[in-house]
Scaffold this active site. Structure first.
Site, short mmCIF file in Angstrom:
data_model
loop_
_atom_site.label_atom_id
_atom_site.label_comp_id
_atom_site.label_asym_id
_atom_site.label_seq_id
_atom_site.Cartn_x
_atom_site.Cartn_y
_atom_site.Cartn_z
N SER A 119 -3.87 3.85 6.38
CA SER A 119 -4.89 3.61 5.52
C SER A 119 -6.05 4.19 5.92
CB SER A 119 -4.81 2.29 5.38
OG SER A 119 -6.04 1.49 4.53
N TYR B 56 -3.96 -6.28 8.99
CA TYR B 56 -3.84 -4.91 8.56
C TYR B 56 -4.40 -3.66 9.23
CZ TYR B 56 -3.63 -1.76 4.37
OH TYR B 56 -3.42 -0.92 3.38
N1 NAD Z 1 -3.33 0.79 -2.48
C1 NAD Z 1 -4.43 0.84 -1.68
O1 NAD Z 1 -5.69 0.83 -2.02
C2 NAD Z 1 -4.10 1.50 -0.20
C3 NAD Z 1 -4.78 2.08 0.56
C4 NAD Z 1 -4.55 2.57 1.85
C5 NAD Z 1 -3.22 2.39 2.17
N2 NAD Z 1 -2.44 1.77 1.23
C6 NAD Z 1 -0.75 1.73 1.92
O2 NAD Z 1 -0.15 2.62 0.74
C7 NAD Z 1 1.30 1.91 0.96
C8 NAD Z 1 1.86 1.74 -0.41
O3 NAD Z 1 0.99 0.35 -1.01
P1 NAD Z 1 0.65 0.46 -2.31
O4 NAD Z 1 -0.72 0.50 -2.50
O5 NAD Z 1 1.35 1.20 -3.26
O6 NAD Z 1 0.97 -1.39 -2.76
P2 NAD Z 1 2.21 -1.71 -3.75
O7 NAD Z 1 2.07 -3.26 -3.37
O8 NAD Z 1 2.13 -1.43 -5.12
O9 NAD Z 1 3.55 -1.09 -3.22
C9 NAD Z 1 4.05 -1.55 -2.01
C10 NAD Z 1 5.71 -1.56 -1.97
O10 NAD Z 1 6.20 -1.93 -0.84
C11 NAD Z 1 7.17 -2.83 -0.90
N3 NAD Z 1 7.32 -3.55 0.13
C12 NAD Z 1 6.79 -4.80 0.75
N4 NAD Z 1 7.39 -5.24 1.75
C13 NAD Z 1 8.55 -4.40 1.97
C14 NAD Z 1 9.62 -4.66 3.09
N5 NAD Z 1 9.61 -5.55 4.07
N6 NAD Z 1 10.66 -3.53 2.91
C15 NAD Z 1 10.38 -2.71 1.76
N7 NAD Z 1 9.75 -2.52 1.04
C16 NAD Z 1 8.58 -3.37 1.13
C17 NAD Z 1 6.69 -3.70 -2.23
O11 NAD Z 1 7.79 -4.44 -2.77
C18 NAD Z 1 5.91 -2.58 -2.96
O12 NAD Z 1 6.98 -2.07 -3.90
C19 NAD Z 1 1.16 0.71 1.82
O13 NAD Z 1 1.64 1.02 3.22
C20 NAD Z 1 -0.25 0.40 1.89
O14 NAD Z 1 -0.85 -0.30 3.02
C21 NAD Z 1 -2.72 1.47 0.37
#
Ligand code: NAD
Length: 278
Positions: free
Chosen positions: A137, A150
């Protein structure tokens, strides 16, 4: 990514994982999609043209990730790309965050990435081909108040993955860190919200603020990630906010928190003024 290549994506039941699945599906890749949320995976499958291999699993359970790697090897013969993407967060201060919440975040965001890397790496090294893409991230580059667990998990993903840049030299296998900025997904909705900031923010207001601030769509994020993978980038920054914060951190490694605070206060004041006038 080319037609017929095999890609494994964790956290594919929502957000960035789903958008990546849709993009790679449109390129004709064979997909293996994993998530803890079975109905989220069904929704992702419904948005694809081709049938994917679907696996409900918890990435924080090592044996489940290892079983996935074994079954993918058996069913698909090899893997070209693993995107360790599943992630969660908790909103709390260092002083008050519970060990339970801290471990929940570390187990999924950090250990999930370690398991997903170690489970798939040996077969890739043996085949002298493959890419491990680990989702960190922009919070793996800058520290942020109320995001200590986080931040710790995402800095750890970055360090763990950057070690592979040299360790994998000459093996034919590549490791990539992905640093998204704000992406419009469900991440704040699934966040464990424990503590507001001093202005009395709650989960709803924090979610509304996130939705306003996060400028990049999951589809745009997926395009940037796949573009970076195809160019052979080692580090992929996603969104203008990520690019700007990365630059700011490098320009002022100890001063960046005050600069961010200054701009945050200006944005908050603008929002408050707008709210008052409506
Ligand atoms: N959205 C943002 O602004 C952002 C920014 C930087 C990094 N990220 C990273 O991107 C990645 C995806 O996140 P997103 O934004 O799409 O969020 P999201 O919540 O839409 O998707 C995350 C997915 O991970 C799944 N998940 C959670 N715990 C789990 C587990 N124990 N085993 C398997 N699956 C699991 C959830 O069910 C969900 O489908 C994450 O690692 C997040 O930290 C997101």
């Amino acid at each position: 990514m080319k037609a017929g290549q095999v890609a494994v994506i964790t956290g594919a039941g929502s957000g960035i994982g789903r958008a990546l699945a849709q993009l790679l599906d449109s390129r004709g890749c064979e997909l293996v999609l994993a998530d803890v949320n079975a109905s989220g995976l069904d929704e992702t499958q419904a948005a694809l043209k081709r049938k994917a291999t679907i696996q409900t699993l918890d990435v924080s359970k090592r044996e489940q990730v290892e079983a996935l790697a074994a079954s993918v090897e058996q069913q698909h013969g090899h893997v070209d790309l693993v995107v360790n993407n599943a992630g969660v967060t908790v909103h709390d201060t260092v002083e008050h965050v519970s060990y339970e919440d801290f471990e929940w975040v570390m187990n999924i965001n950090f250990w999930g990435v370690v398991y997903g890397t170690k489970a798939f790496l040996p077969a890739m090294v043996k085949r002298k081909s493959g890419v491990i893409a680990n989702v960190s991230s922009i919070f793996g580059i800058v520290g942020w108040p109320l995001q200590s667990a986080y931040n710790a998990s995402k800095f750890a993903v970055r360090g763990f993955t950057e070690v592979l840049w040299r360790e994998l030299k000459g093996t034919g296998v590549r490791a990539v860190t992905i640093h998204p900025g704000g992406i419009k997904t469900n991440i704040v909705r699934s966040m464990r919200f424990r503590r507001g900031s001093t202005d009395g923010a709650n989960h709803d207001s924090t979610t509304r603020l996130f939705d306003k601030m996060a400028r990049t769509t999951p589809a745009q994020c997926a395009e940037i990630i796949v573009g970076g993978l195809e160019r052979g980038d080692k580090r992929i920054l996603v969104g203008a906010d990520a690019v700007m914060l990365d630059r700011l951190q490098r320009t002022s490694p100890t001063g960046y928190p005050s600069v961010i605070e200054y701009f945050e206060k200006r944005v908050e004041a603008r929002h408050a003024k707008k709210k008052k006038s409506t």
